[in-house]
Design a protein around this motif. Structure first.
Motif, PDB file in Angstrom:
ATOM      1  N   LYS A   1       0.828  -1.209   0.000  1.00  0.00           N
ATOM      2  CA  LYS A   1       0.000   0.000   0.000  1.00  0.00           C
ATOM      3  C   LYS A   1       0.865   1.262   0.000  1.00  0.00           C
ATOM      4  O   LYS A   1       0.596   2.216  -0.737  1.00  0.00           O
TER       5      LYS A   1
ATOM      6  N   LYS B   1       2.470   1.613  -3.492  1.00  0.00           N
ATOM      7  CA  LYS B   1       1.482   2.040  -4.493  1.00  0.00           C
ATOM      8  C   LYS B   1       1.100   3.495  -4.272  1.00  0.00           C
ATOM      9  O   LYS B   1       0.937   4.256  -5.235  1.00  0.00           O
ATOM     10  N   HIS B   2       0.950   3.906  -3.024  1.00  0.00           N
ATOM     11  CA  HIS B   2       0.614   5.295  -2.708  1.00  0.00           C
ATOM     12  C   HIS B   2       1.707   6.236  -3.220  1.00  0.00           C
ATOM     13  O   HIS B   2       1.412   7.283  -3.786  1.00  0.00           O
ATOM     14  N   LYS B   3       2.961   5.840  -3.033  1.00  0.00           N
ATOM     15  CA  LYS B   3       4.090   6.644  -3.527  1.00  0.00           C
ATOM     16  C   LYS B   3       4.057   6.721  -5.047  1.00  0.00           C
ATOM     17  O   LYS B   3       4.292   7.783  -5.634  1.00  0.00           O
TER      18      LYS B   3
ATOM     19  N   THR C   1       1.425   6.395  -7.105  1.00  0.00           N
ATOM     20  CA  THR C   1       0.281   7.120  -7.658  1.00  0.00           C
ATOM     21  C   THR C   1       0.260   8.599  -7.277  1.00  0.00           C
ATOM     22  O   THR C   1      -0.172   9.425  -8.072  1.00  0.00           O
ATOM     23  N   THR C   2       0.709   8.932  -6.070  1.00  0.00           N
ATOM     24  CA  THR C   2       0.629  10.322  -5.620  1.00  0.00           C
ATOM     25  C   THR C   2       1.967  11.052  -5.632  1.00  0.00           C
ATOM     26  O   THR C   2       2.000  12.273  -5.591  1.00  0.00           O
TER      27      THR C   2
ATOM     28  N   ARG D   1      -2.945   9.516   4.216  1.00  0.00           N
ATOM     29  CA  ARG D   1      -4.207  10.055   3.717  1.00  0.00           C
ATOM     30  C   ARG D   1      -5.024  10.574   4.887  1.00  0.00           C
ATOM     31  O   ARG D   1      -4.820  10.185   6.025  1.00  0.00           O
TER      32      ARG D   1
END
Length: 76
Positions: free
Chosen positions: A53, A56-58, A60-61, A67
């Motif tokens: 997670k 993936k967060h790194k 995509t953002t 968050r």
């Protein structure tokens, strides 16, 4: 007759997000390429899904800032 759990509470406690530094450390070590997601999870004592997670967060953002935590606004 079920009386209830004395350990459990009906009001759930809010989990605090991990620090950005913690996420950055995971991303930095994974980017070096000499470890796996499973090994990182074991090293930092978190789940494999958590590491996935964060990565993936790194991706995509572009950052690993936690968050905003959800939930309903409290009624007065």
């Amino acid at each position: 007759m079920y009386i209830g759990c004395t350990v459990c509470s009906t009001s759930a406690k809010k989990m605090k997000p991990y620090s950005s530094d913690f996420g950055e450390e995971i991303v930095k070590i994974y980017a070096q390429g000499d470890t796996s997601i499973r090994k990182l999870a074991t090293r930092f004592e978190v789940s494999k899904g958590f590491v996935q997670k964060i990565l993936k967060h790194k991706q995509t953002t572009g950052h690993v800032q936690p968050r905003k935590q959800g939930g309903s606004p409290k009624t007065v």
